[in-house]
Enzyme design. Structure first.
Site, mmCIF file in Angstrom:
data_model
loop_
_atom_site.group_PDB
_atom_site.id
_atom_site.type_symbol
_atom_site.label_atom_id
_atom_site.label_comp_id
_atom_site.label_asym_id
_atom_site.label_seq_id
_atom_site.Cartn_x
_atom_site.Cartn_y
_atom_site.Cartn_z
ATOM 1 C CE LYS A 261 -3.796 -1.776 3.141
ATOM 2 N NZ LYS A 261 -5.023 -1.801 1.907
ATOM 3 N NE ARG B 6 -10.496 -10.474 -0.941
ATOM 4 C CZ ARG B 6 -10.922 -9.637 -2.045
ATOM 5 N NH1 ARG B 6 -11.295 -9.778 -3.714
ATOM 6 N NH2 ARG B 6 -11.194 -7.909 -2.281
HETATM 7 N N1 BES Z 1 -8.424 -3.454 4.124
HETATM 8 C C1 BES Z 1 -8.336 -3.004 2.815
HETATM 9 C C2 BES Z 1 -9.566 -2.850 3.220
HETATM 10 C C3 BES Z 1 -9.625 -1.698 3.707
HETATM 11 C C4 BES Z 1 -8.952 0.081 3.015
HETATM 12 C C5 BES Z 1 -10.381 -1.537 4.708
HETATM 13 C C6 BES Z 1 -9.278 0.887 3.749
HETATM 14 C C7 BES Z 1 -10.900 0.148 5.607
HETATM 15 C C8 BES Z 1 -9.536 1.368 4.664
HETATM 16 C C9 BES Z 1 -8.222 -4.697 2.686
HETATM 17 O O1 BES Z 1 -7.286 -6.001 2.428
HETATM 18 C C10 BES Z 1 -7.725 -3.878 0.622
HETATM 19 O O2 BES Z 1 -6.793 -4.398 0.291
HETATM 20 N N2 BES Z 1 -8.742 -4.221 -0.423
HETATM 21 C C11 BES Z 1 -7.960 -3.921 -1.073
HETATM 22 C C12 BES Z 1 -8.720 -5.003 -2.395
HETATM 23 C C13 BES Z 1 -8.178 -5.205 -4.031
HETATM 24 C C14 BES Z 1 -6.953 -5.225 -3.475
HETATM 25 C C15 BES Z 1 -9.123 -5.359 -4.553
HETATM 26 C C16 BES Z 1 -8.985 -2.793 -1.489
HETATM 27 O O3 BES Z 1 -9.766 -2.897 -1.129
HETATM 28 O O4 BES Z 1 -7.818 -1.907 -1.950
HETATM 29 MN MN MN Z 2 -5.643 -5.153 1.725
#
Ligand code: BES
Ligand code: MN
Ligand code: ZN
Length: 489
Positions: free
Chosen positions: A266, A340
């Site tokens: 990230k 997931r």
């Molecule tokens: N934990 C994150 C989702 C999230 C993002 C929760 C911001 C709270 C605030 C999750 O693990 C994630 O990174 N999801 C990705 C999925 C994508 C790679 C398909 C996302 O939402 O960007």
């Molecule tokens: Mn994630």
């Protein structure tokens, strides 16, 4: 905060005396200066309004507080949530005011047992904060309010408060777990913190360690964990207070104690937020604490899938294929879609182990959920209309609101993979739905299942109805309300 009940006769003369007032109805026996002061300040008893005045009674100065719990014009929202907000307004105003004791005149406020419990619940929830790491607070920043004395409580008030207090314990425990930084709460210490907190409650706790999960074949969960120095855990919390041998309702929480994204790392800005990527697991643990605390007459099991998602030399790579406990294979396109991967193995294990009557997962699963719903509703996905309706109703009643989204074969197709049974991400669009479709591929037979994507609800940047900024405890009241309505009545 310590809450106790006293009769007016045995209580010491109060220094800070509070009343909850309906719209345009001030309690009897209030001094004229306060009545006129309230009118001059345009205090009308609307929900959340607060007015205070100082009066002299028996040679002592008394601080009188009026907290509104009446509907605003054109607004029919009164009842439980309005009373909670009145209690919350008192907490927000007096928490660091210098006052140590707040006396609430329940009799003059005309509160019944249930109403009083609502006021006290709002008061306690809004008063929660976590100052463990703030070693240089000035005196005026420190919590001063330690005691709440309730005068002239109605019949049944203490019993009603006991149940509500168990719920408050649960919400507070969730907030604590969510607030703790990731160097303090990681999979093993999450388990330790729970073992300690549940001591003497009668709930039964156990966990699977890495070796046990490997033997079982939880390749998806372990794939996420392999980039971290922290060992994964699958925590199980059982409260079997219902009919002996009755099928349990099982709650599964995403417990990613820190989500860097892994190799699909990230951006730096805001990454600290990912300490609360265990908010689903936190809610499950808190709700279980509430069930045990109030001796719920229901068979409920909480499962927390606990891992840390880190990039290192041993981390999984984009393109890796993992074999899940279900036997299905997954192409890991994006290591940041890790929630997931953790949940699918936890869901499979939950179904095989417990044959649940209903299976409900809670997860901070997708950023796309926040784009869709902001911070007002959690997303609900379900294969069962009855379960979905029950959860929507529990959301409305508890204040932890949900909004339902669709599932369908057309969305499901979007996660087909050319090399494995599925991939862990779909295209850019409908990102929360394809995440739910992924989870649905792990639901066995006709098990009623619901997925709650609570990414936007776990953490607040500003104070709300019954929380300060920070961890909200979202999900605990929802689950508690669902169990109360569906399993206990
Ligand atoms: N934990 C994150 C989702 C999230 C993002 C929760 C911001 C709270 C605030 C999750 O693990 C994630 O990174 N999801 C990705 C999925 C994508 C790679 C398909 C996302 O939402 O960007
Ligand atoms: Mn994630
Ligand atoms: Zn995550």
């Amino acid at each position: 905060m310590h809450i106790r009940f006293q009769s007016a006769a045995e209580a010491a003369a109060p220094r800070l005396l509070a009343f909850v007032v309906a719209r345009d109805k001030l309690p009897a026996g209030i001094e004229r200066a306060v009545i006129e002061g309230a009118a001059a300040a345009r205090f009308s008893g609307k929900t959340g309004q607060l007015f205070e005045g100082f009066v002299e009674r028996g040679g002592q100065v008394v601080r009188l507080a009026l907290a509104g719990a009446g509907p605003a014009n054109g607004d029919d929202e009164a009842g439980g949530s309005a009373l909670e907000r009145a209690g919350a307004a008192l907490a927000a105003r007096y928490l660091t005011s210098g006052e140590a004791t707040l006396t609430l005149d329940a009799g003059a406020s005309g509160l019944d047992a249930k109403g009083l419990a609502s006021v006290l619940l709002g008061l306690r929830l809004r008063a929660w904060r976590y100052d463990a790491y703030r070693t240089r607070l000035k005196d005026e920043q420190k919590v001063s309010l330690k005691d709440v004395v309730v005068l002239d409580a109605p019949e049944g008030a203490e019993a009603a408060w006991q149940a509500a207090a168990a719920l408050a314990d649960g919400v507070e425990f969730t907030r604590e777990l969510v607030t703790e930084p990731a160097n303090v709460i990681y999979p093993e210490s999450f388990v330790e913190r729970c073992l300690k907190r549940f001591e003497g409650t009668g709930a039964e706790l156990s966990f699977l360690d890495e070796d046990e999960m490997r033997k079982l074949g939880m390749g998806a969960l372990l794939g996420v964990a392999q980039g971290s120095a922290r060992k994964p855990r699958l925590l199980v919390i059982k409260w079997l207070g219902g009919e002996a041998g009755g099928k349990p309702t099982v709650f599964v929480g995403k417990g990613v104690t820190f989500d860097t994204g892994g190799i699909s790392i990230k951006p730096a800005a805001g990454m600290e937020d990912m300490k609360w990527d265990m908010g689903g697991a936190g809610a499950v643990a808190g709700a279980m604490l509430a069930f045990a605390g109030r001796k719920a007459r229901a068979n409920v099991i909480g499962i927390c899938g606990l891992v840390e998602n880190m990039p290192d030399g041993n981390a999984q790579r984009p393109g890796d294929v993992v074999t899940t406990l279900s036997g299905q294979t997954v192409e890991v396109i994006n290591t940041d879609a890790e929630g997931r991967l953790v949940l699918c193995d936890a869901l499979t294990w939950a179904q095989r182990e417990f044959k649940p009557a209903a299976l409900i997962d809670l997860a901070t699963l997708t950023g796309a959920m926040i784009i869709a719903l902001g911070h007002e509703h959690g997303g609900l996905f379900s294969n069962n209309d009855g379960l979905a309706d029950d959860l929507l109703a529990a959301g409305k009643a508890s204040g932890d609101k949900l909004w339902r989204f669709p599932l369908s074969p057309a969305y499901d197709k979007l996660i087909d993979s050319p090399i494995a049974d599925m991939k862990n991400v779909g295209p850019r669009w409908a990102g929360s739905i394809t995440a739910a479709q992924y989870l649905q591929r792990f639901v066995e037979g006709s098990t009623p299942w619901a997925h709650l994507d609570i990414a936007g609800m776990v953490w607040a940047d500003k104070p709300g109805a019954t929380w300060d900024k920070g961890a909200t405890g979202f999900g605990v009241r929802l689950i508690d309300g669902y169990v109360r309505a569906k399993l206990e009545s």
